[in-house]
Motif scaffolding. Structure first.
Motif, PDB file in Angstrom:
ATOM      1  N   THR A 197       0.831  -1.204   0.000  1.00 61.38           N
ATOM      2  CA  THR A 197       0.000   0.000   0.000  1.00 61.38           C
ATOM      3  C   THR A 197       0.865   1.255   0.000  1.00 61.38           C
ATOM      4  O   THR A 197       0.553   2.248  -0.676  1.00 61.38           O
ATOM      5  CB  THR A 197      -0.924  -0.008   1.230  1.00 61.38           C
ATOM      6  N   LEU A 200       2.184   1.835  -3.474  1.00 58.52           N
ATOM      7  CA  LEU A 200       1.099   2.296  -4.339  1.00 58.52           C
ATOM      8  C   LEU A 200       0.768   3.752  -4.056  1.00 58.52           C
ATOM      9  O   LEU A 200       0.563   4.560  -4.989  1.00 58.52           O
ATOM     10  CB  LEU A 200      -0.122   1.415  -4.138  1.00 58.52           C
ATOM     11  N   THR A 201       0.746   4.117  -2.786  1.00 59.99           N
ATOM     12  CA  THR A 201       0.411   5.502  -2.415  1.00 59.99           C
ATOM     13  C   THR A 201       1.476   6.470  -2.914  1.00 59.99           C
ATOM     14  O   THR A 201       1.165   7.584  -3.397  1.00 59.99           O
ATOM     15  CB  THR A 201       0.271   5.605  -0.884  1.00 59.99           C
ATOM     16  N   ARG A 204       0.992   6.922  -6.664  1.00 65.42           N
ATOM     17  CA  ARG A 204      -0.161   7.780  -6.938  1.00 65.42           C
ATOM     18  C   ARG A 204       0.152   9.239  -6.603  1.00 65.42           C
ATOM     19  O   ARG A 204      -0.313  10.158  -7.283  1.00 65.42           O
ATOM     20  CB  ARG A 204      -1.363   7.288  -6.130  1.00 65.42           C
ATOM     21  N   TYR A 207       2.019  11.090  -9.375  1.00 68.06           N
ATOM     22  CA  TYR A 207       1.182  11.493 -10.497  1.00 68.06           C
ATOM     23  C   TYR A 207       0.068  12.435 -10.065  1.00 68.06           C
ATOM     24  O   TYR A 207      -0.837  12.726 -10.849  1.00 68.06           O
ATOM     25  CB  TYR A 207       0.576  10.270 -11.172  1.00 68.06           C
ATOM     26  N   ALA A 209      -2.286  11.952  -7.963  1.00 69.28           N
ATOM     27  CA  ALA A 209      -3.559  11.308  -7.633  1.00 69.28           C
ATOM     28  C   ALA A 209      -3.732  11.096  -6.143  1.00 69.28           C
ATOM     29  O   ALA A 209      -4.791  10.620  -5.705  1.00 69.28           O
ATOM     30  CB  ALA A 209      -3.675   9.977  -8.368  1.00 69.28           C
ATOM     31  N   GLU A 210      -2.706  11.424  -5.376  1.00 70.19           N
ATOM     32  CA  GLU A 210      -2.796  11.237  -3.916  1.00 70.19           C
ATOM     33  C   GLU A 210      -2.004  12.341  -3.237  1.00 70.19           C
ATOM     34  O   GLU A 210      -1.061  12.900  -3.808  1.00 70.19           O
ATOM     35  CB  GLU A 210      -2.248   9.862  -3.522  1.00 70.19           C
ATOM     36  N   TYR A 414      -9.658   1.385  -3.972  1.00 66.50           N
ATOM     37  CA  TYR A 414      -8.598   2.389  -3.924  1.00 66.50           C
ATOM     38  C   TYR A 414      -7.701   2.290  -5.150  1.00 66.50           C
ATOM     39  O   TYR A 414      -7.305   3.318  -5.720  1.00 66.50           O
ATOM     40  CB  TYR A 414      -7.770   2.197  -2.643  1.00 66.50           C
ATOM     41  N   ARG A 415      -7.378   1.084  -5.567  1.00 64.00           N
ATOM     42  CA  ARG A 415      -6.547   0.924  -6.756  1.00 64.00           C
ATOM     43  C   ARG A 415      -7.254   1.467  -8.000  1.00 64.00           C
ATOM     44  O   ARG A 415      -6.597   1.968  -8.934  1.00 64.00           O
ATOM     45  CB  ARG A 415      -6.187  -0.552  -6.962  1.00 64.00           C
ATOM     46  N   GLU A 416      -8.560   1.358  -8.014  1.00 68.87           N
ATOM     47  CA  GLU A 416      -9.341   1.847  -9.164  1.00 68.87           C
ATOM     48  C   GLU A 416      -9.669   3.322  -9.043  1.00 68.87           C
ATOM     49  O   GLU A 416     -10.294   3.909  -9.941  1.00 68.87           O
ATOM     50  CB  GLU A 416     -10.629   1.041  -9.300  1.00 68.87           C
ATOM     51  N   GLY A 417      -9.268   3.921  -7.900  1.00 64.84           N
ATOM     52  CA  GLY A 417      -9.532   5.340  -7.709  1.00 64.84           C
ATOM     53  C   GLY A 417     -10.945   5.651  -7.287  1.00 64.84           C
ATOM     54  O   GLY A 417     -11.352   6.819  -7.304  1.00 64.84           O
TER      55      GLY A 417
END
Length: 466
Positions: A197, A200-201, A204, A207, A209-210, A414-417
């Protein structure tokens, strides 16, 4: 050798063993016990085997228990106490019979018979049997034998109590260790998930996205779980070391044997037999009853001191003024000396000792009654706690499964936003808490089963120990 002078002693011997003064012991009759918590949902009336730990189907636990019963130092101490009590009992029983040691003596002197007289060389040699016998007219010796027999029974019950306690402690520490090992596995599995996680965070966040706040929250959660693992590992090390000491070995010597392995909770009804016979099953209650019997017998011993003691002493053998003539017929000799002793003007001291033994007997009765109450309390508490643990386990299993599914869904969204990071973080927190709770409760269920058997005093009927 003629023994006719010994015949009158038969009149005295005929009086022996007529009276045993003091109270005759009556063992308390334990009433049947009805324990309201022994409900059919958590317990069954089936009597388990004496080696109750074998029903957990864990070969490592079986091996630990066998070794503990042979090598535990508390067990060895209790065995030695039984041996010592048995020796005292044997010695007390021998006091009923005459003590007949073999004796031999020789003397030679060179001295005047009277002052101023010529010096005379004198020689005396003897060999034979010097008998001593206290005739137990008032039961002093017999009461002493009763006390020694009761002490032996108390030590035997004490040995059984130690074995039950050691078995419970070995099993309890073993199941606690398995629970800690499972909690460590849960934490390490959670760390793997949190590291994924975290990566991944961070991606994101690169880019846009987070947010940086999500990155730091993920990292904080990761560090929190990492910090919890050493504490669990320390507790597991303590449990391993305790098991080693219980087996009479140095700490750390069982680490290979105690490598992590799956732990299955005992979820079927626990066989506990008929709890109405609880007070006969508990070795500590039996030990307290035997100590009460010993204290009562000692009241009889003290009471007998109020009466005279009749004793016989004698000698049968050879006595000569020359070693060369020792075994000649003229050297044959015997003697018999009856004697009576009585406290007389010292009866005040005797009565004081009697009052002390009566007070000891009162205290022993109170300790027995206390042992009964503690047995009832222990058993009721253990049964109540185990029944509640079984109920708790059912709820925690459902909680852990629901938390696992929720975490999977949250991670997918969460992975799919489609879900906020805080939703994922909260779902993962709940999953870890539920999985950790499940590991603890599963261990607690097995530890609780051990506590039930400890409270019931090891309830099997066949020999349980080597």
């Amino acid at each position: 050798m003629r023994m006719r002078p010994l015949v009158p002693a038969a009149l005295v011997l005929a009086l022996a063993g007529c009276i045993s003064v003091g109270p005759d012991y009556q063992a308390p009759e334990p009433a049947p016990v009805a324990l309201p918590s022994a409900d059919a949902a958590a317990f069954s009336g089936t009597v388990p085997v004496a080696a109750w730990w074998r029903q957990f189907d864990d070969p490592v636990l079986d091996a630990l228990m066998d070794r503990a019963m042979l090598a535990n130092l508390d067990v060895r101490v209790a065995v030695a106490r039984v041996d010592a009590a048995r020796a005292v009992f044997s010695e007390q029983r021998l006091d009923l019979a005459p003590h007949v040691p073999a004796v031999a003596a020789a003397s030679r002197s060179n001295a005047p018979v009277f002052p101023g007289q010529p010096r005379v060389i004198q020689e005396q040699v003897s060999f034979g049997f010097d008998a001593r016998w206290e005739i137990d007219l008032f039961g002093r010796i017999r009461r002493s034998i009763e006390a020694a027999d009761a002490d032996l029974g108390a030590e035997r019950a004490g040995l059984e109590d130690v074995r039950v306690s050691i078995a419970a402690e070995v099993a309890g520490n073993y199941f606690a260790l398995r629970g800690l090992q499972r909690r460590i596995e849960v934490a390490e599995d959670t760390l793997d998930t949190l590291r994924d996680t975290q990566r991944l965070t961070e991606v994101r966040a690169e880019y846009g996205a987070e947010s940086e706040q999500a990155v730091q929250s993920s990292l904080a959660r990761l560090r929190e779980i990492e910090a919890s693992v050493p504490a669990l590992q320390s507790q597991a090390a303590v449990a391993r070391n305790r098991l080693a000491v219980l087996l009479g070995q140095a700490p750390g010597s069982l680490d290979d044997l105690l490598a992590p392995r799956p732990l299955a909770p005992f979820v079927r009804p626990l066989p506990i037999g008929d709890t109405r016979d609880l007070l006969r099953q508990r070795p500590d209650v039996r030990a307290a009853e035997r100590r009460l019997a010993a204290a009562t017998a000692r009241v009889g011993v003290a009471t007998a001191d109020l009466f005279p003691r009749v004793s016989l002493t004698g000698f049968l053998g050879f006595l000569s003024g020359s070693a060369g003539d020792l075994f000649e017929s003229d050297s044959e000799t015997w003697s018999i000396e009856p004697s009576v002793s009585w406290a007389a003007f010292d009866l005040g001291s005797v009565r004081a000792r009697l009052r002390a033994t009566e007070a000891d007997a009162d205290a022993a009765l109170a300790r027995y009654e206390q042992a009964v109450l503690v047995a009832l309390e222990d058993t009721e508490d253990a049964l109540q706690a185990q029944a509640r643990r079984q109920e708790q386990l059912e709820s925690v299993v459902g909680q852990a499964e629901a938390a696992r599914r929720a975490a999977e869904v949250a991670e997918l969204l969460y992975r799919e936003g489609a879900a906020d990071f805080l939703v994922l973080l909260d779902a993962q927190r709940q999953q870890l808490a539920a999985a950790d709770a499940l590991a603890r409760v599963e261990s607690d269920v097995n530890v609780g089963a051990v506590e039930v058997y400890r409270a019931l005093g090891g309830i099997g009927r066949e020999p349980a120990f080597p």
